[in-house]
Structure formats: structure tokens, C-alpha cells
Scaffold this active site. Structure first.
Site, PDB file in Angstrom:
ATOM      1  N   ASP A   1       0.873  -1.161   0.000  1.00 34.92           N
ATOM      2  CA  ASP A   1       0.000   0.000   0.000  1.00 34.92           C
ATOM      3  C   ASP A   1       0.917   1.220   0.000  1.00 34.92           C
ATOM      4  OD1 ASP A   1      -2.315   1.699   0.511  1.00 34.92           O
ATOM      5  OD2 ASP A   1      -1.539   1.827   2.558  1.00 34.92           O
ATOM      6  N   VAL A   2       0.389   2.375  -0.333  1.00 37.24           N
ATOM      7  CA  VAL A   2       1.238   3.576  -0.405  1.00 37.24           C
ATOM      8  C   VAL A   2       0.952   4.545   0.739  1.00 37.24           C
ATOM      9  CG1 VAL A   2       1.912   5.562  -1.813  1.00 37.24           C
ATOM     10  CG2 VAL A   2       1.537   3.329  -2.885  1.00 37.24           C
ATOM     11  N   ASP A   3      -0.258   5.108   0.793  1.00 42.62           N
ATOM     12  CA  ASP A   3      -0.568   6.117   1.810  1.00 42.62           C
ATOM     13  C   ASP A   3      -0.468   5.538   3.218  1.00 42.62           C
ATOM     14  OD1 ASP A   3      -1.050   7.825  -0.273  1.00 42.62           O
ATOM     15  OD2 ASP A   3      -3.225   7.697  -0.148  1.00 42.62           O
TER      16      ASP A   3
ATOM     17  N   ASP B   1      -1.483  -0.630   5.874  1.00 41.56           N
ATOM     18  CA  ASP B   1      -1.990  -0.155   7.164  1.00 41.56           C
ATOM     19  C   ASP B   1      -3.499  -0.203   7.287  1.00 41.56           C
ATOM     20  OD1 ASP B   1      -3.177   2.951   6.840  1.00 41.56           O
ATOM     21  OD2 ASP B   1      -1.883   2.274   5.230  1.00 41.56           O
TER      22      ASP B   1
ATOM     23  N   THR C   1      -8.530  -2.012   3.466  1.00 40.55           N
ATOM     24  CA  THR C   1      -8.505  -2.451   2.069  1.00 40.55           C
ATOM     25  C   THR C   1      -7.264  -3.296   1.763  1.00 40.55           C
ATOM     26  OG1 THR C   1      -7.419  -0.397   1.354  1.00 40.55           O
ATOM     27  CG2 THR C   1      -9.829  -0.463   1.270  1.00 40.55           C
TER      28      THR C   1
ATOM     29  N   LYS D   1      -7.891  -4.220  -4.419  1.00 42.33           N
ATOM     30  CA  LYS D   1      -6.486  -4.612  -4.303  1.00 42.33           C
ATOM     31  C   LYS D   1      -6.331  -6.127  -4.461  1.00 42.33           C
ATOM     32  CE  LYS D   1      -5.174  -0.587  -1.584  1.00 42.33           C
ATOM     33  NZ  LYS D   1      -4.579  -0.041  -0.351  1.00 42.33           N
TER      34      LYS D   1
ATOM     35  N   SER E   1      -2.431   1.039  -4.736  1.00 43.38           N
ATOM     36  CA  SER E   1      -2.907   2.150  -3.917  1.00 43.38           C
ATOM     37  C   SER E   1      -4.318   2.588  -4.268  1.00 43.38           C
ATOM     38  CB  SER E   1      -1.952   3.343  -4.089  1.00 43.38           C
ATOM     39  OG  SER E   1      -2.440   4.479  -3.422  1.00 43.38           O
ATOM     40  N   GLY E   2      -5.046   2.968  -3.222  1.00 38.93           N
ATOM     41  CA  GLY E   2      -6.343   3.604  -3.432  1.00 38.93           C
ATOM     42  C   GLY E   2      -6.182   5.086  -3.687  1.00 38.93           C
TER      43      GLY E   2
ATOM     44  N   MET F   1     -10.581   3.988   6.030  1.00 40.14           N
ATOM     45  CA  MET F   1      -9.444   3.125   6.327  1.00 40.14           C
ATOM     46  C   MET F   1      -9.753   2.169   7.468  1.00 40.14           C
ATOM     47  SD  MET F   1      -7.196   3.802   4.055  1.00 40.14           S
ATOM     48  CE  MET F   1      -8.634   3.990   3.002  1.00 40.14           C
ATOM     49  N   GLY F   2     -10.684   2.561   8.326  1.00 41.97           N
ATOM     50  CA  GLY F   2     -11.065   1.692   9.433  1.00 41.97           C
ATOM     51  C   GLY F   2     -12.093   0.649   9.044  1.00 41.97           C
TER      52      GLY F   2
END
Length: 244
Positions: free
Chosen positions: A38-40, A197, A200, A176, A127-128, A70-71
Site C-alpha cells: 500500500d502507499v498512503d 496499514d 482495504t 487490491k 494504492s487507493g 481506512m477503518g
């Protein structure tokens, strides 16, 4: 009837299973054909869309929605659509953000990616976030741009915001995992590890063979609780590679 070993009553079965799963995850990581990041808040320290919102003057309104997405309490596509409808960034604003506030790499990621490359392990960014930002990150890490999977903005001819490409797999929850399935089919990978993190990222395993939760920038309780191996520094992954 087979009897259990006398010492079995001293072992917490749940703890034992968790420990075994962690060891299996570490082994899969050491012998992976490909590692997907993942990126962010993983490869980079910030959430790209939050930084864009702040740059466009709507940071507070978007940050809370990012946290929910994200949660796992909101579908990713719904959160993405609503956040972008608030931001409505122009092409010029996106380009200026990248120039004035380039993404900050998480400490240790460059060394980790270099080590993976030296071991001939393929590295992908899934990445999203948005490709224009993620490509900038990939270039810093010497990751080929065709190993980048991310969303794409749409702009009108005058540069104003026109939406985003909803056909990209990363535009929705489960996307993903779809990318990883495609990579397995395209390259014939047997062992693919996903590192990230957020919710997703967690849901991409399976089809990923293993998932490693990353909390070096932000800790998301749901991901930490459900990760068999959860790390807060990329140094932990580097040390694991040294065991080979």
C-alpha cells in the site's frame, strides 16, 4: 483413542495458533515471489488525499471521512467519491501539490525495496490513492511504473475536476485483491505478500498468500487485531530477510 500430550493443557491453543501463523507469515515473506505495498500511510508517511484536501483548503472535512474509510466503517468507493466531491481539485492544484509538498517516504522503505530488488523479488505499489502521486513515489524507489496500480483523476479540457476513473479496480473495496489475482495470473507468482496499514489492504489476503500489517505511521485497531504479523518499522522486515 489417541491421547493428547500431557503438556498440552499448559498451552493456550489460541496463542499457539497465533504464534504459528506469525511464523508462517514470516516464512512466506522470506520466500515471496512478489511483495505488494500500500502507499498512503505505509510507503509514505501521509494520506495523499488528506494532503490534497488540506492543500485545497478542505482538510478537516475530508480527514474524518478518510479515517472511516481506512477503518472499514464505510465502503472505499463511497468514501472516495464523497471526499473528491468536497475537494474538487484542478489539474493545476494536483501538480502544484506534488511540486511544493512531495510525498515523504517512510523511513526504511527505500532500503527494504532495494533489498527485495537485489533478491529478485518483484515489488508493486497497489494504492487507493492517485496515480500521478504514486508514480512520483515509485520513481524515488526505482519501481517500474508498470508495477503501479492506482486510481486516476479525470479533468476537463480547462483543467477543472471531472471525477475519477471508476473502472480502475483500486477504486472500490476488494480492488487490491483483484489486482493481486491478476498479477498471479499474469506473472505466474506462487507467493505474494501484501503489506499495508488499512482495511482495504487486509482484505486483499486472500488472494495474497500473506498479509503484514504496518503501523509505523498510523495504527488502525481493526488491522492490528486481525494481523498475524504486525510491524511498526520496516527494519523488522529487513531483519527478517537477513535470516535467509
Amino acid at each position: 483413542m489417541l491421547k493428547r500430550p500431557a503438556f498440552s493443557c499448559l498451552i493456550n491453543p489460541l496463542l499457539f495458533r497465533t504464534m504459528t501463523t506469525m511464523q508462517e507469515t514470516k516464512e512466506l515473506f522470506r520466500r515471496a515471489d512478489a511483495v505488494c505495498f500500500d502507499v498512503d500511510s505505509t510507503v509514505i508517511r501521509e494520506e495523499g488525499i488528506d494532503e490534497l484536501a488540506k492543500f485545497c483548503g478542505v482538510g478537516d472535512a475530508v480527514r474524518e471521512m478518510t479515517r472511516k474509510a481506512m477503518g472499514g466503517s464505510m465502503t472505499f468507493k463511497k468514501a472516495l467519491t464523497e471526499r473528491l466531491s468536497i475537494i474538487r481539485c484542478s489539474r493545476e492544484q494536483v501538480n502544484k501539490l506534488i511540486t511544493d509538498h512531495p510525498p515523504q517516504l517512510t523511513p526504511g522503505i527505500k532500503e527494504l525495496v532495494d533489498r527485495l530488488h537485489k533478491r529478485n523479488i518483484k515489488v508493486f505499489l497497489i494504492s487507493g490513492g492517485f496515480r500521478c502521486i504514486v508514480e512520483h513515489v515509485a520513481s524515488q524507489l526505482n519501481i517500474p511504473l508498470h508495477h503501479v496500480y492506482a486510481n486516476r483523476f479525470k479533468f476537463y479540457f480547462n483543467g477543472e475536476y471531472a471525477g475519477f476513473d471508476e473502472t480502475q479496480p483500486t477504486a472500490e473495496s476488494g480492488g487490491k485483491g483483484k489486482v493481486i489475482s491478476m498479477l498471479k495470473e499474469q506473472y505466474g507468482f506462487e507467493t505474494v505478500v501484501m503489506i499495508g496499514d488499512g482495511a482495504t489492504d487486509l482484505e486483499a489476503c486472500p488472494p495474497a498468500n500473506a498479509f503484514i500489517g504496518f503501523g509505523g505511521n498510523v495504527v488502525r485497531a481493526q488491522v492490528k487485531e486481525r494481523s498475524s504479523w504486525y510491524v511498526t518499522s520496516f527494519d523488522e522486515l529487513l531483519k527478517e530477510l537477513e535470516k535467509i
